[in-house]
Design an enzyme around this catalytic site. Sequence first.
Site, PDB file in Angstrom:
ATOM      1  N   GLU A  73       0.824  -1.212   0.000  1.00 38.28           N
ATOM      2  CA  GLU A  73       0.000   0.000   0.000  1.00 38.28           C
ATOM      3  C   GLU A  73       0.854   1.257   0.000  1.00 38.28           C
ATOM      4  O   GLU A  73       0.520   2.246  -0.639  1.00 38.28           O
ATOM      5  CB  GLU A  73      -0.961  -0.007   1.186  1.00 38.28           C
ATOM      6  CG  GLU A  73      -1.991  -1.139   1.158  1.00 38.28           C
ATOM      7  CD  GLU A  73      -2.865  -1.131  -0.081  1.00 38.28           C
ATOM      8  OE1 GLU A  73      -2.898  -0.104  -0.798  1.00 38.28           O
ATOM      9  OE2 GLU A  73      -3.498  -2.160  -0.352  1.00 38.28           O
ATOM     10  N   TYR A 156      -6.918   6.070   3.321  1.00 37.50           N
ATOM     11  CA  TYR A 156      -6.979   4.945   2.397  1.00 37.50           C
ATOM     12  C   TYR A 156      -6.174   3.757   2.917  1.00 37.50           C
ATOM     13  O   TYR A 156      -6.683   2.640   3.037  1.00 37.50           O
ATOM     14  CB  TYR A 156      -6.481   5.334   0.990  1.00 37.50           C
ATOM     15  CG  TYR A 156      -6.211   4.094   0.196  1.00 37.50           C
ATOM     16  CD1 TYR A 156      -7.257   3.337  -0.310  1.00 37.50           C
ATOM     17  CD2 TYR A 156      -4.918   3.592   0.071  1.00 37.50           C
ATOM     18  CE1 TYR A 156      -7.032   2.136  -0.965  1.00 37.50           C
ATOM     19  CE2 TYR A 156      -4.681   2.400  -0.579  1.00 37.50           C
ATOM     20  CZ  TYR A 156      -5.739   1.684  -1.104  1.00 37.50           C
ATOM     21  OH  TYR A 156      -5.517   0.487  -1.720  1.00 37.50           O
ATOM     22  N   ASP A 174     -10.296   4.691  -2.910  1.00 41.53           N
ATOM     23  CA  ASP A 174      -9.113   5.211  -3.582  1.00 41.53           C
ATOM     24  C   ASP A 174      -9.558   5.906  -4.862  1.00 41.53           C
ATOM     25  O   ASP A 174     -10.750   6.065  -5.124  1.00 41.53           O
ATOM     26  CB  ASP A 174      -8.123   4.075  -3.876  1.00 41.53           C
ATOM     27  CG  ASP A 174      -8.574   3.260  -5.065  1.00 41.53           C
ATOM     28  OD1 ASP A 174      -9.799   3.090  -5.241  1.00 41.53           O
ATOM     29  OD2 ASP A 174      -7.720   2.793  -5.837  1.00 41.53           O
ATOM     30  N   CYS A 229     -12.732   0.631 -16.297  1.00 45.29           N
ATOM     31  CA  CYS A 229     -13.337   1.952 -16.105  1.00 45.29           C
ATOM     32  C   CYS A 229     -12.234   2.972 -15.843  1.00 45.29           C
ATOM     33  O   CYS A 229     -12.180   3.621 -14.802  1.00 45.29           O
ATOM     34  CB  CYS A 229     -14.327   1.901 -14.946  1.00 45.29           C
ATOM     35  SG  CYS A 229     -15.439   3.318 -14.853  1.00 45.29           S
ATOM     36  N   CYS A 236     -16.054   0.585 -22.001  1.00 40.79           N
ATOM     37  CA  CYS A 236     -17.407   0.171 -21.610  1.00 40.79           C
ATOM     38  C   CYS A 236     -17.825  -1.119 -22.317  1.00 40.79           C
ATOM     39  O   CYS A 236     -18.692  -1.844 -21.824  1.00 40.79           O
ATOM     40  CB  CYS A 236     -18.397   1.285 -21.908  1.00 40.79           C
ATOM     41  SG  CYS A 236     -18.087   2.810 -20.973  1.00 40.79           S
ATOM     42  N   CYS A 239     -17.145  -3.889 -19.974  1.00 41.76           N
ATOM     43  CA  CYS A 239     -17.536  -3.655 -18.585  1.00 41.76           C
ATOM     44  C   CYS A 239     -18.666  -4.589 -18.167  1.00 41.76           C
ATOM     45  O   CYS A 239     -19.638  -4.771 -18.905  1.00 41.76           O
ATOM     46  CB  CYS A 239     -17.980  -2.202 -18.415  1.00 41.76           C
ATOM     47  SG  CYS A 239     -18.482  -1.823 -16.721  1.00 41.76           S
ATOM     48  N   CYS A 245     -24.986   0.878 -15.021  1.00 45.35           N
ATOM     49  CA  CYS A 245     -24.124   2.058 -14.851  1.00 45.35           C
ATOM     50  C   CYS A 245     -24.916   3.299 -15.244  1.00 45.35           C
ATOM     51  O   CYS A 245     -25.295   3.479 -16.398  1.00 45.35           O
ATOM     52  CB  CYS A 245     -22.874   1.935 -15.720  1.00 45.35           C
ATOM     53  SG  CYS A 245     -21.847   3.433 -15.713  1.00 45.35           S
TER      54      CYS A 245
END
Length: 348
Positions: A73, A156, A174, A229, A236, A239, A245
Amino acid sequence: MRGRQPRDPPRPAPARAYHRRVPDPRPDDVTPSAAATTVPDLAGPLLPWYLAARRDLPWRAPDATPWGVLVSEFMLQQTQVDRVLPRWHAWLDAWPTPADLAAALAGDAIRAWGRLGYPRRAVWLHAAALQIVERHGGRVPDDLDALLALRGVGNYTARAVLVFAFGQRHPVVDTNIRRVLARAVDGVAAPGPPNARRDLAAMARVLPRDAGRARQFTWAIMELGALVCTARTPACDRCPITDRCRWLLLGRPATTSRPARRQARYEGSDRQARGRIMARLRAATTPLTEDALIAGAPDATQARRALASLVRDGLAVRAEAAEASQTRPSGARPGDGADEPHPCWRLP
DNA sequence: AAGGCGGGGTA
DNA sequence: TACCCAGCCTT
Protein backbone atom coordinates in the site's frame (compact mmCIF):
# COMPACT_ATOMS: atom_id res chain seq x y z
CA MET A 1 -11.95 41.27 25.95
CA ARG A 2 -12.94 37.69 25.55
CA GLY A 3 -13.48 36.04 28.86
CA ARG A 4 -11.49 32.92 28.28
CA GLN A 5 -12.02 30.87 31.38
CA PRO A 6 -9.78 28.12 32.63
CA ARG A 7 -12.68 25.76 32.07
CA ASP A 8 -10.94 24.94 28.81
CA PRO A 9 -7.43 24.16 29.99
CA PRO A 10 -4.80 23.73 27.34
CA ARG A 11 -4.11 20.12 26.76
CA PRO A 12 -1.03 18.62 25.19
CA ALA A 13 -1.35 18.31 21.46
CA PRO A 14 -2.10 14.78 20.32
CA ALA A 15 0.80 12.83 18.96
CA ARG A 16 -0.92 12.73 15.62
CA ALA A 17 -3.36 15.01 13.96
CA TYR A 18 -6.42 12.93 14.66
CA HIS A 19 -8.64 15.84 13.74
CA ARG A 20 -7.84 15.14 10.11
CA ARG A 21 -8.77 11.50 10.45
CA VAL A 22 -12.15 10.53 9.23
CA PRO A 23 -14.12 7.88 11.07
CA ASP A 24 -15.97 5.12 9.37
CA PRO A 25 -19.47 6.16 8.36
CA ARG A 26 -22.11 5.77 11.05
CA PRO A 27 -25.10 3.62 10.22
CA ASP A 28 -27.13 6.80 9.88
CA ASP A 29 -24.91 7.87 7.01
CA VAL A 30 -25.29 4.55 5.29
CA THR A 31 -28.91 3.66 5.79
CA PRO A 32 -30.84 4.67 2.71
CA SER A 33 -32.84 7.75 3.56
CA ALA A 34 -35.16 9.90 1.52
CA ALA A 35 -32.15 11.54 -0.04
CA ALA A 36 -30.17 8.41 -0.63
CA THR A 37 -32.48 6.19 -2.58
CA THR A 38 -31.64 2.74 -3.77
CA VAL A 39 -28.17 2.13 -5.10
CA PRO A 40 -27.45 -0.38 -7.84
CA ASP A 41 -26.26 -3.86 -6.97
CA LEU A 42 -22.69 -3.70 -8.18
CA ALA A 43 -21.36 -6.72 -6.32
CA GLY A 44 -23.65 -9.14 -8.16
CA PRO A 45 -22.00 -8.76 -11.55
CA LEU A 46 -18.66 -7.48 -10.29
CA LEU A 47 -17.59 -10.43 -8.16
CA PRO A 48 -17.83 -13.07 -10.93
CA TRP A 49 -16.10 -10.71 -13.33
CA TYR A 50 -13.30 -10.17 -10.84
CA LEU A 51 -12.68 -13.87 -10.36
CA ALA A 52 -12.21 -14.21 -14.11
CA ALA A 53 -10.36 -10.99 -14.93
CA ARG A 54 -8.23 -10.26 -11.90
CA ARG A 55 -4.49 -9.86 -12.04
CA ASP A 56 -2.46 -12.29 -10.00
CA LEU A 57 -0.83 -9.92 -7.52
CA PRO A 58 1.32 -11.27 -4.69
CA TRP A 59 -0.11 -8.98 -2.01
CA ARG A 60 -3.54 -10.46 -2.74
CA ALA A 61 -2.32 -14.03 -2.31
CA PRO A 62 -3.56 -16.01 0.67
CA ASP A 63 -0.04 -16.21 2.07
CA ALA A 64 0.51 -12.45 1.97
CA THR A 65 1.33 -11.13 5.43
CA PRO A 66 -0.12 -7.94 6.91
CA TRP A 67 3.35 -6.47 6.59
CA GLY A 68 3.46 -7.42 2.92
CA VAL A 69 0.09 -5.76 2.43
CA LEU A 70 1.23 -2.63 4.24
CA VAL A 71 4.39 -2.41 2.15
CA SER A 72 2.34 -2.80 -1.02
CA GLU A 73 0.00 0.00 0.00
CA PHE A 74 2.87 2.38 0.67
CA MET A 75 4.41 1.59 -2.69
CA LEU A 76 1.12 1.83 -4.53
CA GLN A 77 0.43 5.35 -3.33
CA GLN A 78 0.51 7.21 -6.64
CA THR A 79 2.54 4.49 -8.30
CA GLN A 80 1.28 1.88 -10.76
CA VAL A 81 1.22 -1.85 -10.09
CA ASP A 82 3.69 -2.81 -12.79
CA ARG A 83 6.37 -0.57 -11.38
CA VAL A 84 5.78 -1.71 -7.80
CA LEU A 85 5.96 -5.47 -8.34
CA PRO A 86 9.77 -5.94 -8.56
CA ARG A 87 10.47 -3.50 -5.73
CA TRP A 88 7.90 -5.18 -3.51
CA HIS A 89 9.54 -8.59 -3.95
CA ALA A 90 13.02 -7.22 -3.28
CA TRP A 91 11.80 -5.28 -0.26
CA LEU A 92 10.19 -8.29 1.42
CA ASP A 93 13.20 -10.45 0.63
CA ALA A 94 15.37 -7.92 2.45
CA TRP A 95 12.96 -7.14 5.28
CA PRO A 96 10.35 -9.88 5.76
CA THR A 97 9.02 -8.33 8.99
CA PRO A 98 8.63 -4.84 10.43
CA ALA A 99 11.41 -5.60 12.90
CA ASP A 100 13.79 -6.37 10.05
CA LEU A 101 13.18 -2.98 8.49
CA ALA A 102 13.28 -1.23 11.84
CA ALA A 103 16.76 -2.63 12.38
CA ALA A 104 17.98 -1.25 9.06
CA LEU A 105 19.18 2.23 8.20
CA ALA A 106 16.66 4.54 6.63
CA GLY A 107 19.21 5.06 3.88
CA ASP A 108 19.03 1.37 2.98
CA ALA A 109 15.26 1.71 2.67
CA ILE A 110 15.71 4.75 0.44
CA ARG A 111 18.09 2.83 -1.79
CA ALA A 112 15.72 -0.12 -1.98
CA TRP A 113 12.95 2.28 -2.94
CA GLY A 114 14.89 3.04 -6.10
CA ARG A 115 13.05 5.19 -8.59
CA LEU A 116 9.53 4.47 -7.41
CA GLY A 117 9.08 8.15 -6.78
CA TYR A 118 8.11 10.15 -3.71
CA PRO A 119 11.07 8.77 -1.72
CA ARG A 120 9.62 10.30 1.43
CA ARG A 121 7.43 7.22 1.43
CA ALA A 122 10.51 5.09 2.08
CA VAL A 123 11.41 7.24 5.07
CA TRP A 124 7.85 7.07 6.31
CA LEU A 125 7.66 3.29 5.89
CA HIS A 126 10.88 2.93 7.84
CA ALA A 127 9.48 5.17 10.56
CA ALA A 128 6.23 3.19 10.57
CA ALA A 129 8.21 -0.03 11.04
CA LEU A 130 9.90 1.49 14.09
CA GLN A 131 6.51 2.52 15.47
CA ILE A 132 5.11 -0.95 14.86
CA VAL A 133 7.97 -2.46 16.82
CA GLU A 134 7.76 0.06 19.65
CA ARG A 135 4.00 0.25 20.03
CA HIS A 136 2.76 -3.10 18.79
CA GLY A 137 5.51 -5.61 19.44
CA GLY A 138 6.40 -5.86 15.80
CA ARG A 139 2.94 -6.85 14.62
CA VAL A 140 1.03 -4.71 12.17
CA PRO A 141 -1.94 -3.43 14.20
CA ASP A 142 -5.44 -4.45 13.17
CA ASP A 143 -7.09 -1.36 14.65
CA LEU A 144 -8.09 1.68 12.63
CA ASP A 145 -6.83 4.31 15.04
CA ALA A 146 -3.55 2.51 15.60
CA LEU A 147 -2.98 2.26 11.88
CA LEU A 148 -3.88 5.90 11.30
CA ALA A 149 -1.33 6.88 13.92
CA LEU A 150 1.48 5.31 11.90
CA ARG A 151 3.69 7.59 9.85
CA GLY A 152 2.56 7.76 6.25
CA VAL A 153 -0.70 5.90 6.84
CA GLY A 154 -3.82 7.82 5.92
CA ASN A 155 -7.47 7.12 5.43
CA TYR A 156 -6.98 4.95 2.40
CA THR A 157 -4.01 2.89 3.54
CA ALA A 158 -5.34 2.23 7.03
CA ARG A 159 -8.62 0.79 5.76
CA ALA A 160 -6.94 -1.08 2.94
CA VAL A 161 -4.82 -2.92 5.51
CA LEU A 162 -7.84 -3.68 7.67
CA VAL A 163 -9.73 -5.08 4.71
CA PHE A 164 -7.02 -6.77 2.66
CA ALA A 165 -4.74 -7.99 5.43
CA PHE A 166 -7.22 -8.72 8.21
CA GLY A 167 -10.49 -9.31 6.39
CA GLN A 168 -12.40 -6.69 8.35
CA ARG A 169 -15.41 -5.01 6.81
CA HIS A 170 -14.69 -1.33 6.16
CA PRO A 171 -15.36 1.01 3.28
CA VAL A 172 -12.20 1.79 1.33
CA VAL A 173 -11.94 4.59 -1.19
CA ASP A 174 -9.11 5.21 -3.58
CA THR A 175 -8.94 7.07 -6.87
CA ASN A 176 -10.28 4.08 -8.82
CA ILE A 177 -13.23 3.58 -6.53
CA ARG A 178 -14.07 7.28 -6.57
CA ARG A 179 -14.21 7.22 -10.34
CA VAL A 180 -16.26 4.02 -10.64
CA LEU A 181 -18.79 5.23 -8.09
CA ALA A 182 -19.01 8.64 -9.74
CA ARG A 183 -19.93 6.98 -13.01
CA ALA A 184 -21.96 3.94 -11.96
CA VAL A 185 -23.89 5.54 -9.10
CA ASP A 186 -23.82 9.30 -9.66
CA GLY A 187 -23.89 9.18 -13.44
CA VAL A 188 -21.09 11.66 -13.99
CA ALA A 189 -17.89 11.22 -15.93
CA ALA A 190 -15.51 12.19 -13.15
CA PRO A 191 -15.71 12.38 -9.39
CA GLY A 192 -16.00 15.71 -7.62
CA PRO A 193 -13.40 17.02 -5.21
CA PRO A 194 -12.31 14.39 -2.70
CA ASN A 195 -14.25 14.41 0.55
CA ALA A 196 -13.25 11.50 2.73
CA ARG A 197 -16.39 11.44 4.82
CA ARG A 198 -18.74 11.60 1.86
CA ASP A 199 -16.67 9.22 -0.26
CA LEU A 200 -16.55 6.62 2.50
CA ALA A 201 -20.29 6.85 2.98
CA ALA A 202 -20.83 6.34 -0.74
CA MET A 203 -18.69 3.23 -0.72
CA ALA A 204 -20.40 1.96 2.40
CA ARG A 205 -23.73 2.09 0.58
CA VAL A 206 -22.64 -0.41 -2.06
CA LEU A 207 -20.49 -2.60 0.19
CA PRO A 208 -21.75 -6.18 0.67
CA ARG A 209 -22.79 -7.06 4.21
CA ASP A 210 -20.56 -10.09 4.50
CA ALA A 211 -16.97 -9.18 5.33
CA GLY A 212 -15.50 -11.73 2.95
CA ARG A 213 -17.64 -10.53 0.07
CA ALA A 214 -16.88 -6.93 0.99
CA ARG A 215 -13.17 -7.67 0.71
CA GLN A 216 -13.59 -9.30 -2.69
CA PHE A 217 -15.83 -6.47 -3.80
CA THR A 218 -13.24 -3.87 -2.82
CA TRP A 219 -10.58 -5.64 -4.84
CA ALA A 220 -13.08 -6.00 -7.68
CA ILE A 221 -14.14 -2.37 -7.92
CA MET A 222 -10.52 -1.23 -7.73
CA GLU A 223 -9.62 -3.70 -10.45
CA LEU A 224 -12.49 -2.46 -12.60
CA GLY A 225 -11.24 1.10 -12.26
CA ALA A 226 -7.70 0.07 -13.09
CA LEU A 227 -8.43 -2.20 -16.06
CA VAL A 228 -11.80 -1.19 -17.55
CA CYS A 229 -13.34 1.95 -16.10
CA THR A 230 -10.17 3.97 -16.65
CA ALA A 231 -9.90 7.72 -16.41
CA ARG A 232 -9.03 8.50 -20.01
CA THR A 233 -10.72 5.94 -22.21
CA PRO A 234 -13.11 3.68 -20.34
CA ALA A 235 -13.67 0.35 -22.08
CA CYS A 236 -17.41 0.17 -21.61
CA ASP A 237 -17.59 -2.64 -24.17
CA ARG A 238 -15.72 -4.83 -21.71
CA CYS A 239 -17.54 -3.66 -18.58
CA PRO A 240 -19.57 -6.13 -16.53
CA ILE A 241 -22.00 -3.53 -15.15
CA THR A 242 -23.17 -1.77 -18.30
CA ASP A 243 -26.78 -2.69 -17.56
CA ARG A 244 -26.76 -0.63 -14.37
CA CYS A 245 -24.12 2.06 -14.85
CA ARG A 246 -25.95 5.33 -14.54
CA TRP A 247 -23.35 7.22 -16.55
CA LEU A 248 -23.66 4.83 -19.48
CA LEU A 249 -27.45 4.80 -19.25
CA LEU A 250 -27.39 8.60 -19.48
CA GLY A 251 -25.31 8.40 -22.64
CA ARG A 252 -21.92 9.07 -21.07
CA PRO A 253 -22.38 12.81 -20.61
CA ALA A 254 -19.17 14.81 -20.57
CA THR A 255 -17.95 16.12 -17.27
CA THR A 256 -19.37 19.43 -16.15
CA SER A 257 -17.26 19.91 -13.08
CA ARG A 258 -14.04 21.78 -13.01
CA PRO A 259 -11.09 19.50 -13.69
CA ALA A 260 -8.94 18.60 -10.77
CA ARG A 261 -5.88 20.63 -10.00
CA ARG A 262 -3.09 19.89 -12.39
CA GLN A 263 0.39 19.06 -11.29
CA ALA A 264 3.00 21.57 -12.38
CA ARG A 265 5.25 20.58 -15.23
CA TYR A 266 8.09 18.31 -14.12
CA GLU A 267 10.81 19.59 -16.43
CA GLY A 268 12.71 22.26 -14.58
CA SER A 269 10.76 21.78 -11.37
CA ASP A 270 12.06 21.57 -7.83
CA ARG A 271 10.89 17.97 -7.88
CA GLN A 272 13.21 17.20 -10.72
CA ALA A 273 16.04 18.94 -8.87
CA ARG A 274 15.32 16.82 -5.82
CA GLY A 275 15.25 13.71 -7.95
CA ARG A 276 18.67 14.42 -9.40
CA ILE A 277 20.17 14.91 -5.95
CA MET A 278 18.53 11.76 -4.63
CA ALA A 279 19.94 9.75 -7.51
CA ARG A 280 23.44 10.85 -6.57
CA LEU A 281 22.92 10.19 -2.89
CA ARG A 282 21.63 6.70 -3.61
CA ALA A 283 24.57 5.91 -5.84
CA ALA A 284 27.22 7.29 -3.50
CA THR A 285 29.17 5.06 -1.16
CA THR A 286 30.75 7.97 0.69
CA PRO A 287 29.39 11.38 1.63
CA LEU A 288 29.23 13.94 -1.14
CA THR A 289 30.04 17.60 -1.01
CA GLU A 290 27.37 20.09 -1.88
CA ASP A 291 29.34 20.94 -4.99
CA ALA A 292 29.30 17.32 -6.05
CA LEU A 293 25.60 17.05 -5.38
CA ILE A 294 24.59 20.06 -7.44
CA ALA A 295 27.28 19.95 -10.13
CA GLY A 296 25.73 20.30 -13.53
CA ALA A 297 22.40 21.48 -12.20
CA PRO A 298 20.77 23.99 -14.51
CA ASP A 299 20.01 26.26 -11.56
CA ALA A 300 22.38 26.15 -8.61
CA THR A 301 20.06 28.18 -6.41
CA GLN A 302 17.24 25.80 -7.10
CA ALA A 303 19.53 22.83 -6.43
CA ARG A 304 20.57 24.22 -3.05
CA ARG A 305 16.95 24.84 -2.20
CA ALA A 306 16.16 21.26 -3.21
CA LEU A 307 18.91 19.91 -0.98
CA ALA A 308 17.60 21.90 1.95
CA SER A 309 14.13 20.48 1.40
CA LEU A 310 15.54 16.95 1.22
CA VAL A 311 17.19 17.52 4.59
CA ARG A 312 13.88 18.72 6.02
CA ASP A 313 12.25 15.55 4.72
CA GLY A 314 14.84 13.31 6.33
CA LEU A 315 16.15 12.15 2.96
CA ALA A 316 19.63 13.59 3.42
CA VAL A 317 21.75 14.24 6.50
CA ARG A 318 24.94 16.09 7.20
CA ALA A 319 27.88 13.71 7.28
CA GLU A 320 30.29 13.73 10.17
CA ALA A 321 33.51 15.47 9.30
CA ALA A 322 35.52 12.31 9.70
CA GLU A 323 33.44 10.59 7.06
CA ALA A 324 34.36 13.14 4.44
CA SER A 325 38.04 12.49 4.54
CA GLN A 326 38.52 12.77 0.81
CA THR A 327 37.29 16.31 0.80
CA ARG A 328 39.63 17.65 3.43
CA PRO A 329 42.58 19.58 2.11
CA SER A 330 45.77 17.66 2.68
CA GLY A 331 47.43 18.66 5.89
CA ALA A 332 44.20 19.75 7.54
CA ARG A 333 42.98 17.82 10.54
CA PRO A 334 39.56 17.59 12.12
CA GLY A 335 39.09 20.64 14.26
CA ASP A 336 41.41 22.76 12.26
CA GLY A 337 40.10 26.29 12.40
CA ALA A 338 36.44 27.15 12.64
CA ASP A 339 35.77 26.86 8.95
CA GLU A 340 34.15 23.84 7.42
CA PRO A 341 34.50 24.68 3.77
CA HIS A 342 33.08 21.46 2.38
CA PRO A 343 30.00 20.28 4.20
CA CYS A 344 29.08 16.79 3.10
CA TRP A 345 25.83 14.94 2.78
CA ARG A 346 24.68 11.35 2.72
CA LEU A 347 21.58 9.25 3.08
CA PRO A 348 20.31 8.94 6.66
C1' DA B 1 -8.74 23.84 0.98
C1' DA B 2 -4.75 24.05 -1.47
C1' DG B 3 -0.10 22.97 -2.61
C1' DG B 4 4.14 20.09 -2.51
C1' DC B 5 5.96 15.86 -3.48
C1' DG B 6 8.77 11.43 -8.46
C1' DG B 7 8.87 9.46 -12.27
C1' DG B 8 7.28 6.55 -15.81
C1' DG B 9 3.64 5.16 -19.07
C1' DT B 10 0.14 6.48 -22.40
C1' DA B 11 -2.90 9.03 -25.79
C1' DT C 1 2.58 17.86 -24.50
C1' DA C 2 -0.68 16.80 -21.00
C1' DC C 3 -2.76 13.53 -18.23
C1' DC C 4 -2.75 9.74 -15.13
C1' DC C 5 -1.40 7.00 -11.18
C1' DA C 6 -4.05 1.58 -4.69
C1' DG C 7 -2.15 9.30 -1.15
C1' DC C 8 -0.18 11.74 2.57
C1' DC C 9 1.46 15.69 4.91
C1' DT C 10 1.84 20.53 5.84
C1' DT C 11 0.11 25.16 5.95
